[in-house]
Design an enzyme around this catalytic site. Sequence first.
Site, short mmCIF file in Angstrom:
data_model
loop_
_atom_site.label_atom_id
_atom_site.label_comp_id
_atom_site.label_asym_id
_atom_site.label_seq_id
_atom_site.Cartn_x
_atom_site.Cartn_y
_atom_site.Cartn_z
N ARG A 169 26.52 26.58 -14.56
CA ARG A 169 25.72 25.85 -15.56
C ARG A 169 24.24 25.88 -15.21
NH1 ARG A 169 27.88 21.35 -18.45
NH2 ARG A 169 26.14 20.03 -17.88
N ARG A 173 16.28 31.37 -11.37
CA ARG A 173 15.18 32.13 -11.98
C ARG A 173 14.22 32.65 -10.94
NH1 ARG A 173 13.93 27.38 -15.28
NH2 ARG A 173 15.39 27.46 -17.00
N ARG A 246 36.69 12.34 -13.04
CA ARG A 246 35.79 11.87 -12.01
C ARG A 246 35.08 10.66 -12.60
NH1 ARG A 246 35.68 11.27 -7.00
NH2 ARG A 246 33.64 11.47 -6.04
N ARG A 277 22.21 10.85 -7.95
CA ARG A 277 20.95 10.91 -8.69
C ARG A 277 20.31 9.55 -8.74
NH1 ARG A 277 22.99 14.91 -13.56
NH2 ARG A 277 24.64 13.42 -13.89
N GLU A 297 23.10 6.68 -9.35
CA GLU A 297 24.39 7.11 -9.90
C GLU A 297 25.33 7.47 -8.74
OE1 GLU A 297 23.79 9.77 -13.27
OE2 GLU A 297 25.57 10.88 -12.66
N TYR A 345 34.25 19.93 -20.49
CA TYR A 345 32.94 19.58 -19.96
C TYR A 345 31.90 19.94 -21.01
CZ TYR A 345 29.71 19.22 -15.88
OH TYR A 345 28.76 18.86 -14.98
N ASP A 347 28.66 19.51 -23.49
CA ASP A 347 27.38 18.83 -23.66
C ASP A 347 27.29 18.29 -25.09
OD1 ASP A 347 26.16 19.02 -21.16
OD2 ASP A 347 25.55 21.09 -21.51
P1 FAD Z 1 32.31 9.86 -25.85
O1 FAD Z 1 30.84 9.69 -25.88
O2 FAD Z 1 33.04 9.63 -24.60
O3 FAD Z 1 32.91 8.98 -27.01
C1 FAD Z 1 34.27 8.65 -27.10
C2 FAD Z 1 34.36 7.22 -27.62
O4 FAD Z 1 35.72 6.89 -27.88
C3 FAD Z 1 33.84 6.19 -26.60
O5 FAD Z 1 32.89 5.35 -27.22
C4 FAD Z 1 35.10 5.43 -26.19
O6 FAD Z 1 34.85 4.09 -25.87
C5 FAD Z 1 35.97 5.58 -27.44
N1 FAD Z 1 37.41 5.47 -27.19
C6 FAD Z 1 38.13 6.11 -26.25
N2 FAD Z 1 39.42 5.76 -26.34
C7 FAD Z 1 39.51 4.87 -27.36
C8 FAD Z 1 40.59 4.14 -27.92
N3 FAD Z 1 41.83 4.24 -27.45
N4 FAD Z 1 40.34 3.30 -28.95
C9 FAD Z 1 39.07 3.18 -29.44
N5 FAD Z 1 38.01 3.84 -28.95
C10 FAD Z 1 38.24 4.68 -27.92
N6 FAD Z 1 25.30 16.06 -22.45
C11 FAD Z 1 24.12 16.64 -22.72
O7 FAD Z 1 24.02 17.39 -23.70
N7 FAD Z 1 23.01 16.43 -21.94
C12 FAD Z 1 23.05 15.60 -20.85
O8 FAD Z 1 22.05 15.43 -20.17
C13 FAD Z 1 24.30 14.98 -20.53
N8 FAD Z 1 24.39 14.17 -19.47
C14 FAD Z 1 25.59 13.56 -19.21
C15 FAD Z 1 25.64 12.72 -18.10
C16 FAD Z 1 26.83 12.06 -17.79
C17 FAD Z 1 26.90 11.15 -16.60
C18 FAD Z 1 27.98 12.27 -18.61
C19 FAD Z 1 29.29 11.59 -18.30
C20 FAD Z 1 27.92 13.13 -19.71
C21 FAD Z 1 26.72 13.77 -20.02
N9 FAD Z 1 26.62 14.60 -21.12
C22 FAD Z 1 25.42 15.22 -21.38
C23 FAD Z 1 27.76 14.84 -22.03
C24 FAD Z 1 27.77 13.90 -23.24
O9 FAD Z 1 27.89 12.57 -22.79
C25 FAD Z 1 28.94 14.25 -24.14
O10 FAD Z 1 28.89 15.59 -24.54
C26 FAD Z 1 29.06 13.41 -25.42
O11 FAD Z 1 28.55 12.13 -25.29
C27 FAD Z 1 30.51 13.35 -25.77
O12 FAD Z 1 30.73 12.71 -27.01
P2 FAD Z 1 32.23 12.38 -27.41
O13 FAD Z 1 32.16 11.73 -28.75
O14 FAD Z 1 33.10 13.56 -27.25
O15 FAD Z 1 32.74 11.35 -26.31
N1 UDP Z 2 24.46 20.80 -8.53
C1 UDP Z 2 24.11 20.87 -7.20
N2 UDP Z 2 22.91 20.36 -6.79
C2 UDP Z 2 22.05 19.78 -7.66
C3 UDP Z 2 22.40 19.71 -9.03
C4 UDP Z 2 23.62 20.22 -9.43
O1 UDP Z 2 24.88 21.38 -6.39
O2 UDP Z 2 20.98 19.32 -7.21
C5 UDP Z 2 25.77 21.35 -8.94
C6 UDP Z 2 26.89 20.30 -8.91
O3 UDP Z 2 28.06 20.96 -8.51
C7 UDP Z 2 26.99 19.86 -10.35
C8 UDP Z 2 26.73 21.19 -11.07
O4 UDP Z 2 25.72 21.82 -10.27
O5 UDP Z 2 28.27 19.33 -10.64
C9 UDP Z 2 26.25 21.04 -12.50
O6 UDP Z 2 25.07 20.26 -12.52
P1 UDP Z 2 24.58 19.52 -13.81
O7 UDP Z 2 23.26 18.91 -13.52
O8 UDP Z 2 24.70 20.44 -14.96
O9 UDP Z 2 25.68 18.37 -13.92
P2 UDP Z 2 25.87 17.16 -14.94
O10 UDP Z 2 24.54 16.89 -15.58
O11 UDP Z 2 26.91 17.59 -15.89
O12 UDP Z 2 26.31 16.06 -14.06
#
Ligand code: FAD
Ligand code: UDP
Length: 368
Positions: A169, A173, A246, A277, A297, A345, A347
Amino acid sequence: MYDYLIVGSGLFGSVFAHEAKARGKKCLVVERRGHTGGNIYCEEKDGIRIHKYGAHIFHTSYKEVWEYANRFVEFNHYVNSPVANYKGELYNLPFNMNTFSKLWGVVTPKEAAEKIAEQRSAIGGEPQNLEEQAISLVGTDIYRKLIKGYTEKQWGRDCRELPAFIIKRLPVRYTFDNNYFNDRYQGIPIGGYNRLIEALLEGIEVRLGVDFNEKREELLPLAEKVVYTGPIDAYFGYSEGQLEYRGLRFETERLEEENHQGVAVMNYTEREVPYTRSIEHKHFEFGTGPVTYVTKEYPADWKPGEEAYYPVNDARNQELYGKYASLAKKEEKVIFGGRLAEYKYYDMDDVILSALQRAEEELGNGKD
Ligand code: FAD
Ligand code: UDP
């Protein structure tokens, strides 16, 4: 009677609901949490929007997704450029000429490439796991200082037991470019992510604090079809076994300080620091007020019933997911979508694209 009962108000559920309404369908959204938006939800304090479920930066190369999102919100010019902190040594991310130069004192791309080639020779053949993949991309020094510790605490397992794709991911560069993403479009919604969700769900009935899996008998008769965005194993009552995720724990502090770390995202890459982080939220929106909020985090083991943040896409879990996916195909009146129901996984942009595609398959192209 509703046409669609939408389980979950994250991006998938909200985009699908919006598209269905736009085609004249009646939707009911049920959400387990006390707010809409799923993991992109933000909480506002002292005028700073805190990314409650982890830092979210919108980035995409899909023009249609960018244009779609821009119908609801405008985006600012934030470009994610995290800094890695390894025992107090600071390195630019993603891995680029700034990182290589600080680490090795190299000046030209050729010198950096030579250094990496030398270190890569430790690995022969196609990389079989994350460790081999990382070394073959950036060599042993970067693997040791910036990847191994971070990854092992993030995922709670050895880098040799993790799939290679996780590290792919990240861009590598040979230019002086600290933009964490290669995508053409990037930013944070002006006014915050909640505004995007509110705009998508405008005019749609939402019931908060309702868990579909607990209220199934009551809810199912209300609608013709279901769009389910919760964990797929929970839908089937864990009949095939439990999928692993996780978990994460967030610790947020309010500091009487204008600028704590000078960057929105600082990664702590050594094993000994327990968090991965540190997020200073105001920098996502170029905030200049006198106080700041910083969230650490902490990766955590996940137990059933807790928020499932990251799917663990190893071989065992993928196989188990495959069994649930076969069961899901037989549920003719249910659409499974999003990060939890597809155990992917994804985005945000992938989720929006996928919801738009599913809506079109289901409802045709009758745009609003
Ligand atoms: P979710 O946002 O998980 O929505 C699912 C919803 O369903 C939740 O509100 C939950 O409460 C509800 N639900 C679940 N089960 C039930 C039930 N039984 N009854 C009623 N409601 C229920 N993406 C990016 O593009 N850029 C980023 O920088 C980025 N950073 C991230 C950082 C973290 C720590 C995490 C965990 C994810 C990140 N993502 C990022 C990914 C992004 O969060 C997801 O792609 C997106 O929010 C997923 O949307 P979703 O609707 O699939 O799921
Ligand atoms: N990663 C790493 N060092 C860093 C940042 C990321 O080793 O400083 C690795 C780590 O395994 C991570 C993966 O790269 O799970 C993807 O990173 P990303 O920032 O895309 O993760 P996310 O935002 O989904 O947590």
